[in-house]
Design a protein around this motif. Structure first.
Motif, short mmCIF file in Angstrom:
data_model
loop_
_atom_site.label_atom_id
_atom_site.label_comp_id
_atom_site.label_asym_id
_atom_site.label_seq_id
_atom_site.Cartn_x
_atom_site.Cartn_y
_atom_site.Cartn_z
N THR A 38 0.84 -1.20 0.00
CA THR A 38 0.00 0.00 0.00
C THR A 38 0.87 1.26 0.00
N VAL A 91 -8.14 3.77 5.00
CA VAL A 91 -9.08 3.08 4.13
C VAL A 91 -10.14 2.47 5.03
N GLN A 94 -13.77 -0.61 0.69
CA GLN A 94 -13.49 -0.61 -0.74
C GLN A 94 -14.41 0.39 -1.44
N PHE A 133 -8.98 -1.96 -3.25
CA PHE A 133 -8.10 -3.08 -2.92
C PHE A 133 -7.67 -3.78 -4.21
N SER A 144 -3.84 -1.51 -0.90
CA SER A 144 -4.79 -0.46 -1.25
C SER A 144 -4.12 0.51 -2.20
#
Length: 186
Positions: A38, A91, A94, A133, A144
């Protein structure tokens, strides 16, 4: 049984166990340090008068804050006077627009000294972007990636005395840490 037979059995068992351990491991079982995970938001600090030039921020301190503006955590910055910074983003779900907020404190050493006539300078930045994702591998799982998109934004608190005078989103997608996504001019 004599000692040689016991020793031979022990070596045979050790070789068999070593084979089981190394032989059952597949390439996807280990997430390499080289694997992209990420990404963090890459911000470059630039000179307001010469916008192509990087300009370090003296004694920068970065403090994560929650929705109510309460400090959560202070991020460790490698350099004393950085011209760029990497900030992790939140995050929640999603495809959901999520807000991450930080205090960027310039001249942070002045806030920590005993001199009442000197002060640090703080701005609050608010980053609104959508996290998605992306599957990396069995060992690494998902990472992410972020998108400013149509509803995303990068906002600096509106105060005429701010040290950070303006900002610009230069890359809508946050997929890696190779190039800046936001410039802050000061």
């Amino acid at each position: 049984m004599n000692f040689k037979k016991i020793h031979s059995y022990f070596i045979l068992i050790a070789v068999f166990v070593a084979f089981l351990i190394t032989g059952s491991c597949e390439r996807d079982d280990i997430c390499s340090n080289d694997t992209s995970t990420t990404p963090r938001l890459f911000i470059e600090f630039r000179d307001i008068n010469n916008q192509d030039e990087l300009k370090p921020v003296r004694r920068l301190r970065v403090i994560g804050i929650d929705e109510a503006g309460v400090p959560i955590d202070t991020l460790s910055i490698e350099e004393t006077d950085p011209s760029s910074v990497l900030l992790p983003l939140r995050v929640l779900e999603q495809g959901t627009l999520t807000t991450t907020r930080y205090i960027l404190e310039k001249n942070s050493d002045l806030a920590d000294d005993d001199d009442d006539t000197t002060n640090s300078e703080q701005v609050i930045i608010e980053i609104r972007c959508t996290g998605n994702f992306v599957y990396v591998s069995r060992a690494c799982g998902y990472k992410s990636v972020f998108d400013f998109g149509l509803n995303g934004s990068f906002i600096i608190t509106n105060n005429p005395d701010n040290w950070a005078l303006n900002s610009e989103i230069v890359n809508d997608f946050i997929e890696n840490e190779d190039e800046a996504q936001v410039y802050i001019y000061h």
